[in-house]
Write a protein that holds these residues in place. Structure first.
Motif, PDB file in Angstrom:
ATOM      1  N   ALA A  52       0.818  -1.212   0.000  1.00  0.00           N
ATOM      2  CA  ALA A  52       0.000   0.000   0.000  1.00  0.00           C
ATOM      3  C   ALA A  52       0.853   1.264   0.000  1.00  0.00           C
ATOM      4  CB  ALA A  52      -0.940  -0.001   1.199  1.00  0.00           C
ATOM      5  N   LEU A  53       2.046   1.177   0.586  1.00  0.00           N
ATOM      6  CA  LEU A  53       2.922   2.347   0.697  1.00  0.00           C
ATOM      7  C   LEU A  53       4.088   2.325  -0.291  1.00  0.00           C
ATOM      8  CD1 LEU A  53       3.037   2.666   4.589  1.00  0.00           C
ATOM      9  CD2 LEU A  53       1.626   3.971   2.979  1.00  0.00           C
ATOM     10  N   ASP A  54       4.121   1.316  -1.168  1.00  0.00           N
ATOM     11  CA  ASP A  54       5.208   1.178  -2.156  1.00  0.00           C
ATOM     12  C   ASP A  54       6.580   1.143  -1.488  1.00  0.00           C
ATOM     13  OD1 ASP A  54       3.474   1.137  -4.413  1.00  0.00           O
ATOM     14  OD2 ASP A  54       3.322   3.329  -4.314  1.00  0.00           O
ATOM     15  N   LYS A  55       6.681   0.353  -0.436  1.00  0.00           N
ATOM     16  CA  LYS A  55       7.938   0.185   0.296  1.00  0.00           C
ATOM     17  C   LYS A  55       8.240  -1.299   0.438  1.00  0.00           C
ATOM     18  CE  LYS A  55       8.544   4.583   1.421  1.00  0.00           C
ATOM     19  NZ  LYS A  55       9.682   5.351   0.965  1.00  0.00           N
ATOM     20  N   THR A  56       9.480  -1.609   0.810  1.00  0.00           N
ATOM     21  CA  THR A  56       9.855  -2.995   1.074  1.00  0.00           C
ATOM     22  C   THR A  56       9.734  -3.272   2.572  1.00  0.00           C
ATOM     23  OG1 THR A  56      12.191  -2.511   1.470  1.00  0.00           O
ATOM     24  CG2 THR A  56      11.528  -2.932  -0.835  1.00  0.00           C
ATOM     25  N   LEU A  57       9.748  -4.558   2.916  1.00  0.00           N
ATOM     26  CA  LEU A  57       9.726  -4.928   4.336  1.00  0.00           C
ATOM     27  C   LEU A  57      10.912  -4.307   5.067  1.00  0.00           C
ATOM     28  CD1 LEU A  57       8.688  -8.675   4.110  1.00  0.00           C
ATOM     29  CD2 LEU A  57       7.399  -6.865   5.236  1.00  0.00           C
ATOM     30  N   ASP A  58      12.086  -4.358   4.451  1.00  0.00           N
ATOM     31  CA  ASP A  58      13.282  -3.783   5.078  1.00  0.00           C
ATOM     32  C   ASP A  58      13.106  -2.286   5.337  1.00  0.00           C
ATOM     33  OD1 ASP A  58      14.551  -6.214   5.120  1.00  0.00           O
ATOM     34  OD2 ASP A  58      15.914  -5.760   3.469  1.00  0.00           O
ATOM     35  N   GLN A  59      12.521  -1.579   4.375  1.00  0.00           N
ATOM     36  CA  GLN A  59      12.373  -0.131   4.520  1.00  0.00           C
ATOM     37  C   GLN A  59      11.448   0.247   5.674  1.00  0.00           C
ATOM     38  OE1 GLN A  59      11.155   0.493   0.403  1.00  0.00           O
ATOM     39  NE2 GLN A  59      12.947   1.787   0.077  1.00  0.00           N
ATOM     40  N   LEU A  60      10.441  -0.573   5.949  1.00  0.00           N
ATOM     41  CA  LEU A  60       9.468  -0.202   6.978  1.00  0.00           C
ATOM     42  C   LEU A  60       9.640  -0.920   8.300  1.00  0.00           C
ATOM     43  CD1 LEU A  60       6.100   0.108   5.020  1.00  0.00           C
ATOM     44  CD2 LEU A  60       7.712   1.891   5.654  1.00  0.00           C
ATOM     45  N   PHE A  61      10.125  -2.153   8.261  1.00  0.00           N
ATOM     46  CA  PHE A  61      10.081  -2.953   9.479  1.00  0.00           C
ATOM     47  C   PHE A  61      11.436  -3.433   9.993  1.00  0.00           C
ATOM     48  CE2 PHE A  61       5.835  -3.305   7.605  1.00  0.00           C
ATOM     49  CZ  PHE A  61       5.076  -2.910   8.689  1.00  0.00           C
ATOM     50  N   TRP A  62      12.527  -3.197   9.274  1.00  0.00           N
ATOM     51  CA  TRP A  62      13.828  -3.626   9.743  1.00  0.00           C
ATOM     52  C   TRP A  62      14.359  -2.599  10.733  1.00  0.00           C
ATOM     53  CZ3 TRP A  62      16.124  -8.143   9.473  1.00  0.00           C
ATOM     54  CH2 TRP A  62      17.458  -8.235   9.864  1.00  0.00           C
ATOM     55  N   GLU A  63      14.805  -3.060  11.875  1.00  0.00           N
ATOM     56  CA  GLU A  63      15.331  -2.143  12.890  1.00  0.00           C
ATOM     57  C   GLU A  63      16.801  -1.856  12.618  1.00  0.00           C
ATOM     58  OE1 GLU A  63      14.646  -3.388  16.886  1.00  0.00           O
ATOM     59  OE2 GLU A  63      12.590  -3.966  16.465  1.00  0.00           O
ATOM     60  N   ASP A  64      17.128  -0.569  12.553  1.00  0.00           N
ATOM     61  CA  ASP A  64      18.518  -0.149  12.398  1.00  0.00           C
ATOM     62  C   ASP A  64      19.213  -0.239  13.755  1.00  0.00           C
ATOM     63  OD1 ASP A  64      18.123   0.471   9.700  1.00  0.00           O
ATOM     64  OD2 ASP A  64      17.424   2.488  10.215  1.00  0.00           O
ATOM     65  N   ASN A  65      20.495  -0.549  13.723  1.00  0.00           N
ATOM     66  CA  ASN A  65      21.258  -0.647  14.989  1.00  0.00           C
ATOM     67  C   ASN A  65      21.534   0.695  15.573  1.00  0.00           C
ATOM     68  OD1 ASN A  65      21.288  -3.401  14.908  1.00  0.00           O
ATOM     69  ND2 ASN A  65      23.210  -3.502  13.803  1.00  0.00           N
TER      70      ASN A  65
END
Length: 65
Positions: A52-65
């Motif tokens: 729906a947002l034209d994003k990847t799983l990594d872009q929205l849900f991956w936590e950065d260190n």
């Protein structure tokens, strides 16, 4: 943990929580809880939100260190 990336992507698409919720088949409260970090969505819901947002799983849900 708050999902600021999800909220930012939603705002960039000029969508309210209710509009995004309708597109992915959940309630506005569910989107609000995901953004606030109070709900851990299923993989299927994560994928629907990404589409729906034209994003990847990594872009929205991956936590950065």
């Amino acid at each position: 943990m708050k999902n600021k990336k999800l909220k930012l992507a939603r705002v960039e698409k000029d969508l309210s929580q209710a509009e995004l919720a309708e597109r992915v088949g959940v309630t506005r409260q569910t989107i609000g809880l995901i953004e606030a970090g109070g709900y851990n969505p299923t993989l299927n819901l994560c994928i629907a939100i990404c589409k729906a947002l034209d994003k990847t799983l990594d872009q929205l849900f991956w936590e950065d260190n």
